[in-house]
Motif scaffolding. Structure first.
Motif, mmCIF file in Angstrom:
data_model
loop_
_atom_site.group_PDB
_atom_site.id
_atom_site.type_symbol
_atom_site.label_atom_id
_atom_site.label_comp_id
_atom_site.label_asym_id
_atom_site.label_seq_id
_atom_site.Cartn_x
_atom_site.Cartn_y
_atom_site.Cartn_z
ATOM 1 N N PHE A 212 -5.782 0.136 -39.826
ATOM 2 C CA PHE A 212 -4.927 0.274 -38.654
ATOM 3 C C PHE A 212 -5.703 0.241 -37.337
ATOM 4 O O PHE A 212 -5.115 0.417 -36.274
ATOM 5 N N SER B 248 0.755 3.206 -34.707
ATOM 6 C CA SER B 248 0.641 2.915 -36.137
ATOM 7 C C SER B 248 1.778 3.522 -36.946
ATOM 8 O O SER B 248 2.060 3.069 -38.062
ATOM 9 N N LEU C 16 1.710 6.197 -38.442
ATOM 10 C CA LEU C 16 1.188 7.021 -39.532
ATOM 11 C C LEU C 16 1.617 8.469 -39.376
ATOM 12 O O LEU C 16 1.879 9.177 -40.347
ATOM 13 N N LEU D 195 4.202 9.298 -42.188
ATOM 14 C CA LEU D 195 4.917 8.154 -42.746
ATOM 15 C C LEU D 195 5.482 8.497 -44.116
ATOM 16 O O LEU D 195 6.587 8.089 -44.464
ATOM 17 N N ILE E 240 1.778 3.229 -48.075
ATOM 18 C CA ILE E 240 2.942 2.748 -47.335
ATOM 19 C C ILE E 240 3.985 2.099 -48.249
ATOM 20 O O ILE E 240 4.974 1.545 -47.772
ATOM 21 N N GLN F 58 9.583 4.959 -37.289
ATOM 22 C CA GLN F 58 8.190 5.259 -37.613
ATOM 23 C C GLN F 58 7.705 4.367 -38.748
ATOM 24 O O GLN F 58 6.570 3.868 -38.733
ATOM 25 N N ARG F 59 8.560 4.107 -39.734
ATOM 26 C CA ARG F 59 8.185 3.218 -40.839
ATOM 27 C C ARG F 59 7.949 1.801 -40.327
ATOM 28 O O ARG F 59 7.015 1.117 -40.746
ATOM 29 N N LYS G 19 7.019 0.898 -37.328
ATOM 30 C CA LYS G 19 5.766 0.851 -36.574
ATOM 31 C C LYS G 19 4.586 0.669 -37.516
ATOM 32 O O LYS G 19 3.695 -0.160 -37.270
ATOM 33 N N SER G 20 4.571 1.421 -38.603
ATOM 34 C CA SER G 20 3.471 1.301 -39.568
ATOM 35 C C SER G 20 3.465 -0.079 -40.223
ATOM 36 O O SER G 20 2.411 -0.693 -40.394
ATOM 37 N N PHE H 153 0.477 -2.723 -40.103
ATOM 38 C CA PHE H 153 -0.127 -3.050 -41.395
ATOM 39 C C PHE H 153 -0.106 -4.555 -41.662
ATOM 40 O O PHE H 153 -1.055 -5.120 -42.200
#
Length: 803
Positions: A216, A283, A285, A303, A322, A407-408, A410-411, A415
Motif C-alpha cells: 500500500f 488505503s 486499512l 478493513l 482483503i 473503507q473497503r 478505498k483499500s 490494492f
C-alpha cells in the motif's frame, strides 16, 4: 507463567517502549487506584507495575520510619508491614533482645535510668537496615502498604499516595528521587536493547506489517501508526496503558498527541499521517470513527477487524487480508447486445473505459442507476467482458465489525492500483452514499464526510462502477464528479420480447410472449428468475402451463409495486381495422402522415368505447414503434410532488424507447386550471403542459371530456380528432366480421335490427365477444340481441325517431 512453561511470548519490545514513554511523559502511574494494586488485579499482571508497587511500598516504609531514620533510635523503627494499631511492631523488640544489633551496628547505650534501653543506629546504617529487614516482606506483600495506623486514610490513587509519603523530604533524602524511577529504568533498558538490535516485534507480525507497507506504499511512520492501532487491542502493557486515556471526545487531537508521545515524533507529522488524503487513510486499512465510548479501540475500524487483530499472532498474506472485502465478479449473464436500449453504453462508456484503463486515469467513475432488476450489475460485468478486463466487486457481505463499504473500496482501489486490467464495482451503492448521511431536508442532503468523499471520487486509481437503485439522496456536488451518469431503464418492448423468447426457450405461446413483452416494467432479473423457477417446476415437461408462469411473474411485479401483466384483452384485436371506427378524418391516412412526419401530438376525444386507445395501439404498430401506455393509476401518487415526477418519467421513458406515448383519460391531468381547488391540481397540469411543450416524439392523449380541458393544452396538440358512435354501415360490417370468428353470418333480419342504433361502439362489440367465452353464442340473432342490450344499458335515445 512464561518461565513456568519454559516459553517466551512474541517479542513486543517496541510496544512496551511506547507504553513506557506514555507512562513517563504523562505520569500515568499517578492515576492507578491503590485498590487495583493487588496481585489478582489486571494491572499487576505487567511486571513493571509490580516493581512500581514495591518501590512505592519501600517509600511508604521510609515515610513510616521517618523518626527512626532521623534519630537512629531503634525503638522508633517500624519494620513490620502489618498495621501497627492492631499488631505492635515485633521487629524492633526482636532486634533489641537479640543483642545482634549491638554487635552489627555498634549501638551506644546512654546513661541514666530513662535511657537505659536506648539503642541508636549510626546514620549510614539506618537505611540499609530498613531495606535488609523489609525487602522480602515487600516483594511478598501482594498489595499496597498502609501509610499510618488508620488504613482508611490511605489515599485512593498512587499519585496522591506518593505526594503524601514524600512530604517533608524524607523519601527524597533516602531514595534520592522525587518520583518513582521504575519506569525510567525500564525505559532505558528497552532503548538499549533495541539500539543493540534485539527484535522490536514478533517475526510474523513484523513480516505482516512490512508486506502491508510495501503493498500500500506506507511510509515507516505510517507503518508504525498502523502497528500502534493494531496493538491497541492487545491485553499487554501497551493496551492497558492506552486504557488510562479517555477518547470520548469525537476529535482526533488526543489520538494525535498520544501517538506522538509514544512514537516520540512531532505532532505535526502525526497529523499529516492521519489526514484524509494521506496514504495510510486513503488505503482504507483503518478508519477513525466517531463514538461516545472512551476506549481508543472503539474509535478504530479496520478493513477486517478479525484478520487485522490476528496480524499479531500469525502470518497473513495481504491477499488473505482483503479477501473478505473485494471479490472477483462472477461471469456475466448478459452481453452488451442486451443494452441496445441504452445507446450511450456502446457509443460512450466502452470507449471511455478503454482509454481510462490504458492511461491509468485517476477519478474514473461511472454512476449506473435504475429500477431494481433492470440489469445494472450485469451491465458492469458485460462491460468488463467486452473490454477484456477483470472486474472486482466490493463485497456486500455484512461482517461482525460491519466495516463501512467506502473503507473497503478505498483499500480495493489502492490494492489494485498496480494492475492494468482491473475494474471495480460497488453494487447497492446507496449503502455507501448513505453511510455518513446526517440530515435530509427540503433544501438538501448533508453529509459529515462530503469533502473526503468528493476528494476520493476525484483521485481513485481504479475505474469504478457505482450501482444504485436511486440517486435521490446523492448530493449534486457529488453527482457532478462522476464522469458518466447512466440510467438503465427497463428494456423497451422489442428488447423484452427477445429476452422472453431467449430465457423461456420457445416454451411460451406467441400470445404469452406478447403479454410479457408489452408489460413495461418487467425487468431482466425478474424474467431470468421466473424462467429458472419455471424450468425446475416442469414447464418443458408440461407439468406447468404458461398461465402459471405469467401469474408468477405478475405476482412479483405486484409485490414490487410495478403494476401487473397486461391482460389478453389489452392486446390489439387480430381483426382490428380503422374502417370500424367512426372518426371525423381518415384514420389510415393520418397514420401514414405521422409516419412521414416522424412526430405528432394528438388528442383523441369522444364517448367511451369508440376505439381511441385501440387506434393508438394500431398507430404504434403501423409506425413500428413500441407503445408506452399510461393510465391515471400509473401516473398518480398520494405523496406531494410524486405525480409530477411520474408524469415526467413517462415522457422520458417514451423518449428513450422511441415509443408512442399514450395517456388514457388525459383530462385528469389537463383539467382547466380555472377550476382547480387545490394547489397540487394546478402543479400537475403545469407539469403535463411543460412536458407536452418540449416533447418531440409521438404522443396521443385520449379523453371523454374535451370540454373540461385547459385551453392551454388544446393549442399544444397538433391535431384534435373526434371519435364517435358507429355509423349504421359500420355496425353491420363489424357485426359480420365478429360473427365470422364464431362461424356465423349476419342474417338480414338481424342486420335490420341494428339499423337505427346510434350509440353502439367498437367497445360494445368487444364486450359481447368476450362474453361469448363463458356464455355460448347461439347465432346471429343472439349476437344482435346482446348488442341491443348493451345499447339500452347506456340510456338515452338509442333508436332514431322519424316521422
Amino acid at each position: 507463567m512464561r518461565k513456568l512453561f519454559g516459553k517466551e511470548s512474541p517479542s513486543q519490545r517496541l510496544t512496551d517502549l511506547w507504553a513506557l514513554r506514555l507512562i513517563e511523559k504523562a505520569d500515568l502511574w499517578e492515576e492507578v487506584a491503590t485498590s487495583d494494586c493487588f496481585d489478582s488485579d489486571d494491572i499487576m499482571a505487567h511486571g513493571v507495575f509490580r516493581r512500581l508497587r514495591d518501590e512505592i511500598n519501600l517509600a511508604t516504609l521510609i515515610y513510616r520510619n521517618a523518626a527512626f531514620l532521623k534519630t537512629g533510635d531503634l525503638s522508633l523503627g517500624r519494620f513490620s508491614l502489618r498495621n501497627t494499631a492492631e499488631n505492635p511492631d515485633e521487629g524492633t523488640e526482636a532486634l533489641i533482645e537479640s543483642g545482634k544489633a549491638l554487635e552489627d551496628f555498634k549501638i551506644r547505650a546512654t546513661s541514666g535510668p530513662q535511657n537505659a534501653s536506648l539503642v541508636l543506629v549510626p546514620e549510614n546504617k539506618r537505611f540499609p537496615l530498613l531495606v535488609e529487614k523489609t525487602t522480602d516482606a515487600i516483594e511478598n506483600l501482594g498489595c499496597m502498604l498502609d501509610t499510618n495506623e488508620d488504613s482508611n486514610k490511605t489515599p485512593s490513587r498512587l499519585g496522591d499516595l506518593w505526594k503524601q509519603i514524600s512530604r517533608g523530604g524524607t523519601v527524597e533524602k533516602w531514595l534520592g528521587r522525587t518520583k518513582p524511577e521504575t519506569f525510567s529504568v525500564a525505559l532505558a533498558k528497552l532503548e538499549a536493547e533495541l539500539k543493540a538490535g534485539k527484535p522490536a516485534l514478533a517475526e510474523y507480525f513484523a513480516c505482516n506489517l512490512d508486506e502491508i507497507a510495501a503493498t500500500f506504499g506506507l511510509s515507516t511512520l505510517e507503518k508504525n501508526i498502523l502497528c500502534f492501532f493494531v496493538t491497541a487491542f492487545d491485553t499487554n502493557l501497551f493496551g492497558s496503558v492506552l486504557n488510562f486515556f479517555d477518547f470520548t471526545e469525537n476529535t482526533n487531537e488526543l489520538i494525535v498527541d498520544v501517538i506522538a508521545a509514544a512514537l516520540d515524533v512531532r505532532t505535526e507529522e502525526i497529523k499529516a499521517a492521519l489526514r484524509a488524503d494521506s496514504t495510510l487513510m486513503r488505503s482504507g486499512l483503518v478508519a477513525i470513527k466517531e463514538t461516545d465510548r472512551k476506549w481508543l479501540t472503539s474509535r478504530l475500524s479496520f478493513l477486517d477487524n478479525d484478520r487485522f487483530k490476528s496480524l499479531r499472532s500469525k502470518r497473513i498474506p495481504v491477499e488473505a487480508l482483503i479477501s473478505a472485502s473485494i471479490v472477483p465478479a462472477p461471469a456475466a449473464e448478459l452481453s452488451l447486445a442486451n443494452y441496445a436500449h441504452v445507446p450511450c453504453v456502446s457509443r460512450v462508456m466502452i470507449p471511455y473505459l478503454r482509454r481510462a484503463v490504458a492511461e491509468k486515469r485517476r477519478g474514473a467513475n461511472v454512476l449506473v442507476y435504475g429500477l431494481p432488476g433492470t440489469g445494472k450489475t450485469q451491465l458492469a460485468r458485460a462491460a468488463a467482458d467486452a473490454l477484456g478486463l477483470k472486474l472486482y466487486e466490493v463485497s456486500t457481505d455484512k461482517t461482525e465489525n460491519d466495516t463501512p463499504r467506502l473503507q473497503r473500496w478505498k483499500s480495493a482501489s489502492v490494492f489494485l492500483n498496480s494492475s492494468r486490467n482491473a475494474l471495480l464495482a460497488i453494487d447497492e451503492a446507496e449503502d455507501v452514499f448513505n453511510e455518513e448521511l446526517e440530515t435530509i431536508t427540503d433544501s438538501g442532503v448533508f453529509r459529515s464526510n462530503k469533502g473526503e468523499f468528493n476528494k476520493l471520487l476525484e483521485t481513485n486509481a481504479v475505474p469504478t462502477f457505482w450501482i444504485t437503485n436511486s440517486i435521490e439522496y446523492i448530493d449534486p456536488a457529488m453527482i457532478r464528479r462522476f464522469d458518466l451518469v447512466i440510467e438503465v431503464p427497463t428494456p423497451d418492448a422489442e428488447c423484452r420480447r427477445r429476452m422472453v423468447e431467449k430465457v423461456f426457450g420457445g416454451n411460451l405461446s406467441t400470445e404469452a410472449v406478447n403479454r410479457l413483452a408489452e408489460t413495461e416494467r418487467l425487468a431482466p432479473a425478474v424474467l431470468s428468475r421466473a424462467a429458472a423457477v419455471a424450468s425446475l417446476a416442469g414447464l418443458r415437461d408440461g407439468d406447468l402451463n404458461e398461465n402459471d408462469v405469467v401469474d408468477m411473474i405478475g405476482e412479483t411485479l405486484r409485490a414490487q409495486g410495478f403494476g401487473r401483466i397486461n391482460e389478453k384483452s389489452a392486446a390489439l384485436p387480430g381483426f382490428y381495422d380503422p374502417a370500424f371506427v367512426n372518426a371525423d378524418l381518415d384514420l389510415a391516412e393520418l397514420a401514414e402522415g405521422l409516419k412521414s412526419a416522424g412526430r405528432g401530438r394528438l388528442c383523441l376525444y369522444g364517448p367511451p368505447g369508440t376505439g381511441k386507445s385501440a387506434y393508438a395501439a394500431w398507430v404504434a404498430k403501423v409506425l413500428n414503434r413500441p407503445l408506452v401506455r399510461k393510465t391515471v393509476a400509473d401516473l398518480t401518487s398520494c405523496y406531494v410532488g410524486e405525480t409530477e415526477k411520474l408524469i415526467a418519467e413517462a415522457f422520458r421513458e417514451a423518449e428513450r424507447a422511441k415509443a408512442v406515448l399514450l395517456i388514457d383519460e388525459a383530462d385528469s391531468f389537463l383539467l382547466d386550471r380555472r377550476y382547480s381547488q387545490r394547489s397540487w391540481e394546478t402543479t400537475q397540469v403545469n407539469e403535463m403542459l411543460a412536458q407536452l411543450e418540449r416533447y418531440d416524439g409521438y404522443f396521443i392523449a385520449t379523453t371523454n371530456l374535451i370540454d373540461t380541458l385547459d385551453p392551454a393544452s388544446l393549442r399544444r396538440f397538433d391535431l384534435k380528432a373526434k371519435f364517435d358512435f358507429l355509423k349504421e354501415t359500420q355496425c353491420e360490417a363489424l357485426a359480420q366480421k365478429v360473427l365470422e370468428g364464431f362461424g356465423f353470418s349476419l342474417a338480414p333480419e338481424d342486420a335490420a335490427a341494428l339499423k337505427g342504433r346510434r350509440n353502439l361502439t367498437p367497445g360494445d362489440f368487444a364486450a359481447v365477444r368476450r362474453q361469448a367465452a363463458f356464455r355460448r353464442l347461439r347465432g346471429s340473432g343472439d349476437f344482435v340481441k346482446r348488442l341491443v342490450e348493451e345499447s339500452k344499458l347506456k340510456g338515452g335515445a338509442a333508436v332514431k325517431i322519424g316521422f
